[in-house]
Design a protein around this motif. Structure first.
Motif, PDB file in Angstrom:
ATOM      1  N   LEU A   8       0.711  -1.091   0.234  1.00 26.36           N
ATOM      2  CA  LEU A   8      -0.052  -0.134  -0.033  1.00 26.36           C
ATOM      3  C   LEU A   8       0.797   1.094  -0.010  1.00 26.36           C
ATOM      4  O   LEU A   8       1.750   1.458   1.015  1.00 26.36           O
ATOM      5  N   ILE A   9       0.745   1.976  -1.018  1.00 29.15           N
ATOM      6  CA  ILE A   9       1.516   3.343  -1.287  1.00 29.15           C
ATOM      7  C   ILE A   9       0.895   4.453  -0.534  1.00 29.15           C
ATOM      8  O   ILE A   9      -0.475   4.714  -0.765  1.00 29.15           O
ATOM      9  N   GLU A  10       1.340   5.150   0.375  1.00 32.89           N
ATOM     10  CA  GLU A  10       0.684   6.326   1.161  1.00 32.89           C
ATOM     11  C   GLU A  10       1.258   7.444   0.463  1.00 32.89           C
ATOM     12  O   GLU A  10       2.498   7.855   0.454  1.00 32.89           O
ATOM     13  N   SER A  11       0.292   8.410   0.025  1.00 30.79           N
ATOM     14  CA  SER A  11       0.981   9.765  -0.373  1.00 30.79           C
ATOM     15  C   SER A  11      -0.071  10.923   0.220  1.00 30.79           C
ATOM     16  O   SER A  11      -1.334  10.795  -0.107  1.00 30.79           O
ATOM     17  N   ALA A  12       0.438  11.489   1.273  1.00 26.35           N
ATOM     18  CA  ALA A  12      -0.450  12.212   2.194  1.00 26.35           C
ATOM     19  C   ALA A  12       0.040  13.808   2.250  1.00 26.35           C
ATOM     20  O   ALA A  12       1.124  13.959   1.959  1.00 26.35           O
ATOM     21  N   TYR A  13      -0.837  14.513   2.859  1.00 24.94           N
ATOM     22  CA  TYR A  13      -0.410  16.215   3.241  1.00 24.94           C
ATOM     23  C   TYR A  13      -0.620  16.164   4.751  1.00 24.94           C
ATOM     24  O   TYR A  13      -1.543  15.949   5.156  1.00 24.94           O
ATOM     25  N   PHE A  14       0.564  16.523   5.568  1.00 21.90           N
ATOM     26  CA  PHE A  14       0.338  16.533   6.981  1.00 21.90           C
ATOM     27  C   PHE A  14       0.589  18.030   7.426  1.00 21.90           C
ATOM     28  O   PHE A  14       1.491  18.591   6.790  1.00 21.90           O
ATOM     29  N   ASN A  15      -0.035  18.281   8.547  1.00 19.55           N
ATOM     30  CA  ASN A  15       0.285  19.801   8.927  1.00 19.55           C
ATOM     31  C   ASN A  15       1.712  19.905   9.211  1.00 19.55           C
ATOM     32  O   ASN A  15       2.491  19.031  10.183  1.00 19.55           O
ATOM     33  N   PRO A  16       2.379  20.890   8.538  1.00 16.12           N
ATOM     34  CA  PRO A  16       3.844  21.245   8.738  1.00 16.12           C
ATOM     35  C   PRO A  16       4.241  21.358  10.273  1.00 16.12           C
ATOM     36  O   PRO A  16       5.100  20.750  10.772  1.00 16.12           O
ATOM     37  N   ALA A  17       3.386  22.198  10.939  1.00  9.26           N
ATOM     38  CA  ALA A  17       3.964  22.524  12.415  1.00  9.26           C
ATOM     39  C   ALA A  17       3.921  21.271  13.199  1.00  9.26           C
ATOM     40  O   ALA A  17       4.851  21.083  14.294  1.00  9.26           O
ATOM     41  N   SER A  18       2.862  20.690  13.072  1.00  6.32           N
ATOM     42  CA  SER A  18       2.728  19.163  13.802  1.00  6.32           C
ATOM     43  C   SER A  18       3.898  18.296  13.501  1.00  6.32           C
ATOM     44  O   SER A  18       4.370  17.727  14.402  1.00  6.32           O
ATOM     45  N   ILE A  19       4.314  18.149  12.268  1.00  5.41           N
ATOM     46  CA  ILE A  19       5.468  17.091  12.052  1.00  5.41           C
ATOM     47  C   ILE A  19       6.697  17.846  12.368  1.00  5.41           C
ATOM     48  O   ILE A  19       7.540  16.983  12.904  1.00  5.41           O
ATOM     49  N   HIS A  20       6.779  18.993  12.498  1.00  7.56           N
ATOM     50  CA  HIS A  20       8.157  19.698  13.041  1.00  7.56           C
ATOM     51  C   HIS A  20       8.053  19.577  14.414  1.00  7.56           C
ATOM     52  O   HIS A  20       9.272  19.124  15.110  1.00  7.56           O
ATOM     53  N   GLY A  76       6.342  22.030   4.479  1.00 10.84           N
ATOM     54  CA  GLY A  76       5.144  22.171   3.768  1.00 10.84           C
ATOM     55  C   GLY A  76       5.102  21.810   2.348  1.00 10.84           C
ATOM     56  O   GLY A  76       6.051  22.440   1.633  1.00 10.84           O
ATOM     57  N   ILE A  77       4.582  20.739   1.886  1.00 15.77           N
ATOM     58  CA  ILE A  77       4.409  20.161   0.739  1.00 15.77           C
ATOM     59  C   ILE A  77       3.200  20.823  -0.183  1.00 15.77           C
ATOM     60  O   ILE A  77       2.238  21.489   0.441  1.00 15.77           O
ATOM     61  N   ASP A  78       2.910  20.269  -1.420  1.00 14.82           N
ATOM     62  CA  ASP A  78       1.757  20.757  -2.342  1.00 14.82           C
ATOM     63  C   ASP A  78       0.852  19.525  -1.967  1.00 14.82           C
ATOM     64  O   ASP A  78       0.649  18.480  -2.589  1.00 14.82           O
ATOM     65  N   PRO A  79      -0.261  19.875  -1.277  1.00 14.46           N
ATOM     66  CA  PRO A  79      -1.471  18.925  -1.017  1.00 14.46           C
ATOM     67  C   PRO A  79      -2.262  18.380  -2.406  1.00 14.46           C
ATOM     68  O   PRO A  79      -2.621  17.425  -2.586  1.00 14.46           O
ATOM     69  N   ASN A  80      -1.998  19.393  -3.568  1.00 16.75           N
ATOM     70  CA  ASN A  80      -2.694  18.878  -4.717  1.00 16.75           C
ATOM     71  C   ASN A  80      -1.547  18.013  -5.483  1.00 16.75           C
ATOM     72  O   ASN A  80      -1.950  17.822  -6.788  1.00 16.75           O
ATOM     73  N   GLY A  81      -0.561  17.936  -4.991  1.00 15.81           N
ATOM     74  CA  GLY A  81       0.483  16.992  -5.535  1.00 15.81           C
ATOM     75  C   GLY A  81       0.521  15.359  -5.125  1.00 15.81           C
ATOM     76  O   GLY A  81       1.272  14.432  -5.752  1.00 15.81           O
ATOM     77  N   CYS A  82      -0.424  15.045  -4.359  1.00 17.84           N
ATOM     78  CA  CYS A  82      -0.561  13.647  -3.694  1.00 17.84           C
ATOM     79  C   CYS A  82      -0.954  12.563  -4.572  1.00 17.84           C
ATOM     80  O   CYS A  82      -0.073  11.617  -4.638  1.00 17.84           O
ATOM     81  N   LEU A  83      -1.902  12.880  -5.225  1.00 15.61           N
ATOM     82  CA  LEU A  83      -2.354  11.722  -6.173  1.00 15.61           C
ATOM     83  C   LEU A  83      -1.389  11.443  -7.192  1.00 15.61           C
ATOM     84  O   LEU A  83      -0.979  10.382  -7.648  1.00 15.61           O
ATOM     85  N   LEU A  84      -0.890  12.660  -7.919  1.00 16.43           N
ATOM     86  CA  LEU A  84       0.181  12.773  -8.944  1.00 16.43           C
ATOM     87  C   LEU A  84       1.286  11.686  -8.453  1.00 16.43           C
ATOM     88  O   LEU A  84       2.094  10.940  -9.207  1.00 16.43           O
ATOM     89  N   ALA A  85       1.707  12.069  -7.447  1.00 18.65           N
ATOM     90  CA  ALA A  85       2.924  11.229  -6.925  1.00 18.65           C
ATOM     91  C   ALA A  85       2.756   9.786  -6.642  1.00 18.65           C
ATOM     92  O   ALA A  85       3.509   8.977  -7.053  1.00 18.65           O
ATOM     93  N   ALA A  86       1.555   9.394  -6.130  1.00 23.61           N
ATOM     94  CA  ALA A  86       1.311   8.020  -5.901  1.00 23.61           C
ATOM     95  C   ALA A  86       0.984   7.289  -7.252  1.00 23.61           C
ATOM     96  O   ALA A  86       1.524   6.300  -7.353  1.00 23.61           O
ATOM     97  N   PRO A 101      -0.046  28.732  -7.829  1.00 24.73           N
ATOM     98  CA  PRO A 101      -0.302  27.456  -7.466  1.00 24.73           C
ATOM     99  C   PRO A 101       0.213  27.080  -6.306  1.00 24.73           C
ATOM    100  O   PRO A 101       1.057  27.655  -5.636  1.00 24.73           O
ATOM    101  N   THR A 102      -0.621  25.932  -5.256  1.00 24.35           N
ATOM    102  CA  THR A 102      -0.397  25.565  -4.066  1.00 24.35           C
ATOM    103  C   THR A 102       0.987  24.999  -3.962  1.00 24.35           C
ATOM    104  O   THR A 102       1.542  24.879  -3.035  1.00 24.35           O
ATOM    105  N   ARG A 103       1.686  24.748  -4.809  1.00 25.34           N
ATOM    106  CA  ARG A 103       3.110  24.368  -4.883  1.00 25.34           C
ATOM    107  C   ARG A 103       4.133  25.352  -4.280  1.00 25.34           C
ATOM    108  O   ARG A 103       5.087  25.079  -3.513  1.00 25.34           O
ATOM    109  N   ARG A 104       3.648  26.434  -4.336  1.00 24.15           N
ATOM    110  CA  ARG A 104       4.437  27.840  -3.812  1.00 24.15           C
ATOM    111  C   ARG A 104       3.784  28.114  -2.620  1.00 24.15           C
ATOM    112  O   ARG A 104       3.137  29.407  -2.557  1.00 24.15           O
TER     113      ARG A 104
END
Lengths: 805, 340
Positions: free
Chosen positions: A338-350, A369-379, A454-457
């Motif tokens: 199972l491949i996981e591709s997620a967006y997590f809250n930056p402060a929490s991970i930090h 901070g990563i781009d939440p709109n890139g998750c599916l593409l990466a998976a 774009p959300t990547r920036r």
């Protein structure tokens, strides 16, 4: 971030050299810290096949091999233990220069040798970048590897690696594609995104995996894809080379793919062994009290309830965004992933990664901070690569839980505001062009531009962020240099600043040299300074996370700095020391967050003054340092201060110490340092020291000086010599003289002090010169005699003084 | 008589001419001109002369007296001059012996550099502000636009005193501290020098070091003003032929932000060991004050703008004096300090 130039060129056209690219990127905000040439020095190393191995006639540990390098067969003597016939190896030919030296034609115990078999280490390469079985001994390659191939080509080292020093805002450049976008904006060339197409089987994902997000504020998106019929093998050589260039060690195809996509797209992925997930259910939640997990590095970690975990119904299986769990790790037996591709809250991970002191390529990216709109593409990209390399088959579709969608920001950008901030008018057309080069959408209305980012920036959320983009791509060095116009202002020091500078000036003129010491101390210093348990100076400001015990507390006295530096100088055989320091001491204040910081002067002298061939050296004793203090007071025009014996300062000699008093308050101390303290600092001579509250001195500084008229009438001088008990203070004699002399006494000065022969035991002789003067007339002898007699009588009466002829 | 007078004159002049010191000349005076001197003796015989001869001889006698006196005077001045010369020559000392040593202390090189920088900014109309070294999180981070739990805070690993209280990691807190007090006053031109603290201790880092923060807030302050001001400062600090170069960078409290390089003071840009062959030395960080920072401390970013910069004092001192080891600055070795 390490960027392979060869790999980068897959995503963007680069019509300039790596060096020129580095310079251009640095000057536009993505600094290239270093350019690495991994293949440098690795010429004349080629592949060869070991055709035969024969024992060396005269050496047990050596063999000689015949090695076919395609164009010829060479004889090589080697001591390498893992040689086999038919092996493909790397041979450094005669003339190659390895880190260990140049390869020459050699005779080893009588047998000629024309090269050397190479291990990773011998070529100056980091063995950690090679698969585990290749980390020791000579490198070995697949049987179908062509012969005579250059090592640089074979190992993918015919490349240049740019090391980027990224500022925290540019998380978008933590991927190859992100860097390619930046390069495109800088050079104006086109970005070539990888084409992502996923081959899928007929099996669908629905019903095979469930994802529940309990904390959408901490996990804004969770994408899962399922891969069946997985065969764990090494990943293809080209992928290994790219990972190596990025500084990542190849492990196996599935793990390598997740890392490859991480580097390519900047999206961290995690691969679970699907069959080990209870109920094939993913729950994203906060850790429960006392919950523990074995992370991939085989360490048991205790989780706190603030931390986000990925769990199955039974237990946590990963510390979200930080590290996976050992239980569900990919192993040689894994068949479904199972491949996981997620967006997590930056402060929490930090916070989690800081608390666990666990930083990974993934956690670092999530925290920035990563781009939440890139998750599916990466998976999808990962699935595509896995399928293309034959490592598994993709189940149709993806689970995509996206509770907190994020849209592109639309930001107004005003050209006139841009001009005001930058200081030069950048033409609207050029602003538009810069936005387009960055891949931003631009619309224009009457008030300027509306820019869609774009959300990547994630770093761009306001107009000023866009203005910065304009400024950096316009080029800082194309911006003119001007000076601020507008109202002029007065530049001057405050009285306190002026006085502080004056204090430093007086101290140096008095022969003391300024030192600057750290504000930290070891708590042991409290004992070293002889402070009893109830001394108020033991109330100190403590550092919670000092680098060492030496720096545990903040100084509440400046004397330690002086003594410590004297001690260090003495250890270096520097003698005759005279130091001072001006700085702040720190004292905690009950009920206040911040301690009190008090500007303080400390000084210390030890040894003798400078001597010459004419003048002997004088001992720097109490009166030397007191002279410094008096000079300081005189320069600051402070007249109303008092020096009184102080017997209770534990750091000082009880009989040779005085308090410095201003308006009845003790503001400092001066004296000989207690022998216990000098012993503690390993100082073998007497030390004289002073410390004074500079803020008190500053507020006592006298006003502007007024000239007083020079005397018009002559003065009359009289000496007075007395014998008094040894414990009578000079100050008391002075006071009695002054009190009885009245207005006409102009000055008193002690010119002789004597104890010993001709003076009875316990007594001392003191001689003063008195000067009498009247502003309006010439004094008569009779007048002065009357006063003088009065003084003598007063000294006899109140001090039992005996007059000397 | 006339003959006698002439012979007195001849004798006197001859004796004067050979006299070698002042006492001899004095003796000659007594011998010829004294009360019992030869000339006096001759003049005593004047009574015996005729009335005609008397004035003639009298005049001659006066002439003789005057010429002897003149000669004596002249001789004496020559002798006095010679005496003086001899005296001076006897007084010759060895000027190469060392002078009397004065004990004068030295300012610490960091103070010397700080004072120099302060003077430059005072001349440009800046005032100097001092703010606490133990600081609350608000002024050290929050008011400077550092988000909570953001990696930007990791750039500056802090010493904590208690939760939310730390040793300041930079002098940038001077900005909100001063702005808050003075807003909406303009023009505000301030430098804030002082000690700062970071959890670093190795050959090139000291856990305590010194910075100078500086900033201007006024109407129409632009990035080009920042460039111009820094150029002036750098040239005063390192010489009129210095160039500066700005590279885009990131600080949470400025935007646009820059790292500022100065053309290498050792090799003048040609490339050397000190500048790692780049020709440039990184000397300070700077930028336009972020609108959020202005807003939080009471200024309207649509009304005023500002720039800010931060300078490492140790770095400047090391470059200026060619000091190759940071630790020397805090070792306080007497032999080191004596050099400044």
């Amino acid at each position: 971030m390490r960027v392979s130039y060869k790999w980068l060129k897959e995503y963007v056209d680069i019509p300039v050299s790596p060096e020129e690219l580095a310079e251009k990127m640095t000057m536009t905000g993505v600094a290239v810290e270093n350019i690495e040439y991994p293949g440098r020095g690795l010429d004349k190393i080629v592949t060869g096949r070991i055709e035969s191995i024969s024992p060396h006639p005269d050496a047990d540990k050596l063999v000689f091999c015949r090695i076919n390098i395609g164009s010829e067969v060479l004889q090589v003597v080697t001591g390498a233990p893992n040689v086999r016939e038919g092996q493909i190896i790397l041979l450094a030919l005669v003339g190659a220069t390895l880190p260990g030296g140049k390869i020459t034609k050699a005779k080893l115990r009588g047998v000629e040798s024309f090269g050397m078999l190479c291990s990773a280490q011998e070529m100056g390469l980091d063995p950690k970048n090679f698969p585990p079985d290749q980390q020791e001994g000579i490198l070995e390659f697949a049987a179908d590897t062509p012969l005579g191939v250059d090592a640089r080509e074979l190992l993918g080292l015919d490349d240049v690696v740019l090391e980027l020093e990224l500022t925290p805002n540019r998380a978008d450049c933590l991927s190859m594609v992100g860097v390619a976008r930046e390069v495109s904006a800088v050079l104006g060339t086109k970005v070539k995104m990888p084409e992502i197409k996923v081959g899928e089987t007929s099996e669908v994902i629905d019903g095979q995996v469930t994802v529940t997000i309990n904390n959408p504020e901490l996990c804004g998106r969770y994408v899962g894809r399922l891969i069946r019929n997985v065969k764990i093998e090494p990943s293809p050589v080209w992928m290994q080379h790219r990972l190596q260039a990025a500084g990542i060690r190849p492990i196996s195809n599935i793990v390598d793919v997740t890392n490859y996509v991480l580097m390519e797209l900047g999206q961290p992925l995690h691969a679970f062994d699907y069959d080990k997930l209870r109920d094939h259910a993913i729950i994203v939640r906060k850790a429960k009290p006392g919950e523990k997990i074995y992370s991939l590095d085989d360490v048991e970690r205790e989780l706190s309830t603030e931390m986000l975990v990925i769990a199955d119904p039974a237990r946590p299986v990963a510390i979200a965004g930080v590290m996976g769990g050992l239980d569900t790790e990919i192993t040689g037996e894994t068949t479904s992933v199972l491949i996981e591709s997620a967006y997590f809250n930056p402060a929490s991970i930090h916070r989690t990664s800081k608390t666990l002191a666990l930083q990974s390529e993934s956690s670092m990216r999530f925290a920035k901070g990563i781009d939440p709109n890139g998750c599916l593409l990466a998976a999808n990209r990962a699935c595509q690569l896995i399928q293309e390399m034959g490592a598994g088959e993709n189940v149709k579709g993806a689970v995509d839980n996206f509770p907190v969608p994020r849209d592109n920001a639309v930001i107004r950008l005003r050209p006139e505001r841009t001009a005001l901030i930058i200081g030069i008018e950048v033409p609207a057309s050029q602003i538009r062009e810069i936005m387009i080069k960055l891949g931003f959408g631009v619309k224009e209305d009457g008030e300027g531009f509306l820019v869609e980012v774009p959300t990547r920036r994630g770093d761009i959320s306001a107009e000023i962020d866009l203005i910065e983009e304009v400024a950096r791509l316009f080029g800082y060095n194309n911006i003119p240099t001007t000076l601020p116009e507008g109202a002029s202002s007065e530049g001057r020091k405050t009285i306190a600043q002026t006085v502080t500078d004056e204090v430093i000036d007086v101290m140096t003129r008095c022969g003391l040299t300024e030192i600057i010491t750290l504000s930290f101390m070891n708590p042991r210093v409290l004992d070293i300074l002889n402070l009893p348990a109830d001394n108020p100076l033991r109330e100190v400001v403590t550092v919670e996370n000092p680098l060492s015990e030496e720096q545990r507390i903040l100084r509440m006295t400046m004397l330690h700095g002086i003594f410590d530096i004297m001690s260090r100088n003495t250890a270096r055989k520097n003698k005759d020391l005279a130091f001072f320091e001006v700085g702040r001491i720190f004292t905690p204040v009950e009920g206040e967050k911040l301690p009190k910081e008090t500007l303080t002067l400390a000084a210390g002298v030890m040894g003798r003054t400078k001597s010459g061939w004419q003048t002997g050296a004088a001992e720097m004793d109490f009166y030397y340092l007191k002279g410094v203090l008096e000079t300081l007071m005189d320069t600051l025009n402070i007249t109303r201060y008092n020096i009184a014996p102080e017997t209770a300062n534990p750091t000082f000699h009880p009989g040779r110490t005085a308090g410095i008093e201003l308006a009845g308050n003790v503001v400092g101390v001066i004296g000989e340092v207690h022998p216990n303290v000098t012993d503690n600092y390993r100082l073998s001579e007497k030390v004289l020291a002073l410390q004074v509250n500079l803020e008190e001195l500053i507020s006592a500084v006298g006003g502007a000086r007024k000239y007083s008229q020079l005397p018009k009438y002559p003065a009359i001088e009289r000496d007075i010599a007395i014998v008094v008990s040894k414990d009578v203070l000079s100050a008391d004699v002075n006071r009695i003289i002054r009190k009885n002399a009245g207005q006409l006494l102009e000055s008193i000065s002690l010119f002789d002090l004597y104890e010993g022969e001709q003076i009875k035991e316990g007594y001392k002789s003191m001689a003063f010169a008195l000067k009498f003067q009247a502003p309006d007339r010439t004094l008569t002898d009779e007048e002065v005699n009357t006063i003088h007699e009065k003084i003598q009588k007063a000294l006899q009466d109140s001090l039992g003084a005996e007059l000397r002829a | 008589m006339r003959q006698k007078l002439e012979s007195i004159r001849n004798d006197a002049l001859k004796e004067i001419s050979v006299a070698s010191d002042l006492s001899q000349v004095n003796d000659i005076r007594v011998k010829f001109l004294g009360k019992k001197g030869e000339l006096t003796n001759v003049l005593r015989g004047m009574g015996a002369l005729s009335a005609d001869e008397r004035p003639v001889i009298g005049q001659l006698a006066n002439e003789v007296r005057e010429s002897i006196e003149r000669e004596i005077e002249q001789k004496m001045s020559v002798l006095r001059e010679a005496e003086k010369l001899a005296q001076l020559s006897r007084e010759t000392i060895d000027v190469t012996l060392p002078g009397r040593p004065f004990q004068i202390g030295k300012r610490h090189p960091l103070t010397v550099v700080l004072d120099e920088i302060k003077e430059i900014f005072l001349g440009l109309g800046f005032e100097i502000a001092e703010t606490p070294e133990v600081e609350v999180d608000y002024y050290n981070f929050e008011a400077l636009n550092f988000p909570a739990d953001h990696p930007a805070r990791d750039m500056q690993d802090s010493f904590y005193i208690s939760p939310g209280v730390l040793l300041r990691t930079h002098t940038s807190g001077t900005q909100p501290r001063v702005m808050e007090k003075r807003a909406p006053y303009i023009p505000l031109k301030v430098i804030g020098p002082g000690r700062v603290y970071r959890r670093d201790d190795d050959a090139t880092h000291s856990p305590m070091f010194h910075q100078i923060e500086g900033f201007i807030i006024d109407k129409n302050i632009s990035f080009s003003d920042l460039k111009g001001t820094l150029l002036v400062v750098v040239r005063q600090m390192f010489g009129e032929d210095r160039q500066i170069r700005l590279r885009p960078s990131f600080f949470p409290f400025t935007e646009p932000s820059a790292e500022v390089d100065v053309s290498c003071i050792m090799c003048n840009g040609a490339g050397c060991r000190v500048c790692s062959n780049t020709g440039w030395l990184e000397i300070l960080g700077a930028g336009m004050i972020h609108p959020n920072v202005l807003k939080m401390s009471g200024y309207d970013p649509e009304e005023v703008t500002g720039f800010a910069f931060g300078l490492g004092v140790e770095r400047v001192a090391m470059l200026k004096y060619g000091i190759d080891d940071l630790r020397l600055l805090f070792d306080n070795d007497k032999r080191f300090l004596a050099q400044f």
